[in-house]
Design a protein around this motif. Sequence first.
Motif, PDB file in Angstrom:
ATOM      1  N   PRO A 310       0.694  -0.975   0.028  1.00 57.92           N
ATOM      2  CA  PRO A 310      -0.038  -0.145   0.045  1.00 57.92           C
ATOM      3  C   PRO A 310       0.772   1.716   0.051  1.00 57.92           C
ATOM      4  CG  PRO A 310       0.273  -0.929   2.362  1.00 57.92           C
ATOM      5  CD  PRO A 310       0.890  -1.441   1.134  1.00 57.92           C
ATOM      6  N   ARG A 311      -0.198   2.953  -0.169  1.00 61.03           N
ATOM      7  CA  ARG A 311       0.737   3.956  -0.568  1.00 61.03           C
ATOM      8  C   ARG A 311       1.286   3.965   0.953  1.00 61.03           C
ATOM      9  NH1 ARG A 311      -2.591   7.281   1.892  1.00 61.03           N
ATOM     10  NH2 ARG A 311      -4.391   6.579   1.714  1.00 61.03           N
ATOM     11  N   PRO A 324      -0.975   7.883  -9.112  1.00 61.11           N
ATOM     12  CA  PRO A 324      -0.657   8.787 -10.029  1.00 61.11           C
ATOM     13  C   PRO A 324      -0.550   7.649 -11.210  1.00 61.11           C
ATOM     14  CG  PRO A 324       0.751   8.754  -8.538  1.00 61.11           C
ATOM     15  CD  PRO A 324      -0.726   7.811  -7.722  1.00 61.11           C
ATOM     16  N   ARG A 325      -0.611   8.191 -12.636  1.00 61.20           N
ATOM     17  CA  ARG A 325      -0.441   7.246 -14.291  1.00 61.20           C
ATOM     18  C   ARG A 325       0.832   7.678 -14.436  1.00 61.20           C
ATOM     19  NH1 ARG A 325      -5.570   9.741 -15.107  1.00 61.20           N
ATOM     20  NH2 ARG A 325      -6.844   8.603 -15.012  1.00 61.20           N
ATOM     21  N   GLU A 328       2.870  11.431 -14.490  1.00 59.90           N
ATOM     22  CA  GLU A 328       1.508  12.250 -13.662  1.00 59.90           C
ATOM     23  C   GLU A 328       2.147  13.408 -12.483  1.00 59.90           C
ATOM     24  OE1 GLU A 328      -3.376  12.742 -12.812  1.00 59.90           O
ATOM     25  OE2 GLU A 328      -2.451  10.785 -13.063  1.00 59.90           O
ATOM     26  N   LEU A 329       3.069  12.293 -12.033  1.00 56.56           N
ATOM     27  CA  LEU A 329       3.312  12.482 -10.598  1.00 56.56           C
ATOM     28  C   LEU A 329       4.337  13.558 -10.763  1.00 56.56           C
ATOM     29  CD1 LEU A 329       3.507  11.514  -7.480  1.00 56.56           C
ATOM     30  CD2 LEU A 329       5.935  10.165  -8.020  1.00 56.56           C
ATOM     31  N   ASP A 330       4.822  13.643 -11.914  1.00 56.31           N
ATOM     32  CA  ASP A 330       5.932  14.962 -11.770  1.00 56.31           C
ATOM     33  C   ASP A 330       4.854  16.412 -12.615  1.00 56.31           C
ATOM     34  OD1 ASP A 330       8.602  13.509 -12.007  1.00 56.31           O
ATOM     35  OD2 ASP A 330       8.345  13.148 -14.314  1.00 56.31           O
ATOM     36  N   LEU A 331       3.794  16.411 -13.510  1.00 62.01           N
ATOM     37  CA  LEU A 331       2.640  17.399 -12.876  1.00 62.01           C
ATOM     38  C   LEU A 331       2.340  17.970 -11.845  1.00 62.01           C
ATOM     39  CD1 LEU A 331       1.081  15.792 -16.416  1.00 62.01           C
ATOM     40  CD2 LEU A 331       2.406  17.096 -16.507  1.00 62.01           C
ATOM     41  N   TRP A 332       2.027  16.829 -10.531  1.00 59.79           N
ATOM     42  CA  TRP A 332       1.491  17.052  -9.797  1.00 59.79           C
ATOM     43  C   TRP A 332       2.540  18.159  -8.987  1.00 59.79           C
ATOM     44  CZ3 TRP A 332      -0.645  12.146  -7.524  1.00 59.79           C
ATOM     45  CH2 TRP A 332      -1.504  11.499  -7.901  1.00 59.79           C
ATOM     46  N   ARG A 333       3.836  17.487  -9.060  1.00 61.58           N
ATOM     47  CA  ARG A 333       5.534  19.080  -8.298  1.00 61.58           C
ATOM     48  C   ARG A 333       5.430  19.985  -8.964  1.00 61.58           C
ATOM     49  NH1 ARG A 333      10.774  13.996  -7.417  1.00 61.58           N
ATOM     50  NH2 ARG A 333       8.925  12.898  -6.122  1.00 61.58           N
ATOM     51  N   ALA A 334       4.893  19.913 -10.268  1.00 57.58           N
ATOM     52  CA  ALA A 334       5.512  21.479 -10.781  1.00 57.58           C
ATOM     53  C   ALA A 334       4.354  22.125 -10.660  1.00 57.58           C
ATOM     54  CB  ALA A 334       5.772  20.857 -12.584  1.00 57.58           C
ATOM     55  N   LEU A 362      -0.559  14.848  -2.985  1.00 62.50           N
ATOM     56  CA  LEU A 362       1.148  14.952  -2.944  1.00 62.50           C
ATOM     57  C   LEU A 362       1.859  14.042  -0.986  1.00 62.50           C
ATOM     58  CD1 LEU A 362       2.139  18.076  -4.454  1.00 62.50           C
ATOM     59  CD2 LEU A 362       2.902  16.166  -5.489  1.00 62.50           C
ATOM     60  N   ARG A 363       0.687  14.186  -0.493  1.00 60.05           N
ATOM     61  CA  ARG A 363       1.036  13.651   0.738  1.00 60.05           C
ATOM     62  C   ARG A 363       0.672  12.443   0.125  1.00 60.05           C
ATOM     63  NH1 ARG A 363      -1.682  17.064   5.610  1.00 60.05           N
ATOM     64  NH2 ARG A 363      -0.820  15.416   6.864  1.00 60.05           N
ATOM     65  N   ALA A 364      -0.120  11.833  -0.617  1.00 60.07           N
ATOM     66  CA  ALA A 364      -0.483  10.001  -0.146  1.00 60.07           C
ATOM     67  C   ALA A 364       0.010   9.111  -0.856  1.00 60.07           C
ATOM     68  CB  ALA A 364      -1.807  10.126  -0.902  1.00 60.07           C
ATOM     69  N   TRP A 365       0.635   9.915  -2.019  1.00 59.43           N
ATOM     70  CA  TRP A 365       1.978   9.397  -3.171  1.00 59.43           C
ATOM     71  C   TRP A 365       3.253  10.230  -3.034  1.00 59.43           C
ATOM     72  CZ3 TRP A 365      -0.083   4.966  -4.505  1.00 59.43           C
ATOM     73  CH2 TRP A 365      -1.304   4.352  -4.048  1.00 59.43           C
TER      74      TRP A 365
END
Length: 521
Positions: A310-311, A324-325, A328-334, A362-365
Amino acid sequence: MSVHLPTPHPDELLYSVVCRLITRTGWTPRITANQLFGDGTWCNVDLCGRLDALASNLGPELPMTGDDILSRLTLFPFYAAGAAPKVRAEVAKLLREGTSHHAHARLGVLAQSIPRPTRLRYCPRCRDEDLERLGETYWRRSHQLPGVVACARHPAMLATSDVRAKSMIELGYRDATSVLQDVRDDASPFEPWQVERAHAVARRCSPLLDEPWNHARSPLDLGEARDLARRKGMVGAWGGIAHPRLAAHVLAFYGSDLVEAMNLPAKPSPAGELYWVKRHFVDFHHNVFPVTAVVLATALDALPDLPTPPRPFTRGRGHPPRAPRPGELDLWRAEWARTMEAAAPPKVSTARRQAQGLVLKLRAWDREWYLAFNARHRALRGSSVDYVARDAEVVAKLEEAHRALVADEDGPQRSRRAIVVRANVTPGWITDALPKAVAFLDRHVEDDASYRRRKLRLAAARLLASGRRPTPTSLATESRLGYDVVRGPDTINFARSLCTLLPEDGALGPLRRVRRQPRTS
């Protein structure tokens, strides 16, 4: 005079070595204590003090230092496995040079859910092997560990003797050979699978007596314990530890009767939780008891790993955000970086309110990156507070609060630091960072003597304003201090000086003493 102490057997307690010495020499316990420690110190079962003095009195055939005795013949390595390094060093020095009176409290042993054994324990199979191979048996360290109910060498439950493990001064020393050689052992009340699992716990606890615990990858490390629970699926919807599910697994794995035999509470709370299981995963306690960590780790190791862990652990309410797909994680950071750049000060708080959904993702993944980015932003933004102006502002507020405090409205109050700061509505940590505010508080904080003098001075002023002359009795009544306080050694001289004032001196005039008229002949 050197004492020829018997050579310790493997895993033997210092108490057992002293018992064998008394059996061979015929000394009384008091003579033995004087010969070993020099001042009549008694050797307790688990921990003993004045070990440097004991090492200096040993003969050349047994070259051991105080540290060697502490680590090889006592339970100190086991007790100190979950303590902080600073605490371990302090207690080790205390046991080498002083007594063992406060060692258990400093190591956190007295605060644990598992009490120490009240009587010495032994393994029947170890006893039989010792009598056959050595002609004698001895008390082992691994059999006296709190919470350990099985032998680490044999898959057998420990038996309890009639020798008390405490109050050595009253009961003296009892050799294991004379106590156990004719004892008939009872059958174990536990099932074979319970004996095997108790034996597994003992095998994992026994190495703590001989080698340092690797905190980086061990159940005693809070992060490692949480990761182990995550890998085994013991997490809730938001990644927190599922304490009711974990408690149910522990009771099913060991059995409630074996958990109670370990001196661990086996009755769940109305929420289905076990207190000692839940307490192991919180981060506010300073000491971790090794048995609790080993019991939980052994039960969790029996579960299979999840194919997809689990996460990470997060906090929050509602349904967890989706995974995240790819990319997609990099898009969330930007997106979070752009939100922080456009937010008004304070940027972190403003950005959280503007992008709550992004914060949850962000806090979850990507919790580690999210916290590190915010911390780096706070460190680079600098401070915009003018502390010189803030210091002057706080001093002005403190002066106003102090004047209101000492005003004679409902009776004078003592000027104390906490009262002045609370009246100023200024947090104490801000006041401590301002030098002029700290100096003001140091000057105006009153001790008991200053407070009583001020109350007596105000009482004398009120008496003089009403046309009455101050006396010790009137001062005690008017100041509400009481006659005993006014007649005390700290205030009687000051009260007598106030009694020499006359009403025409005024309430706030200088202290003018009454001159006695010369006696006429």
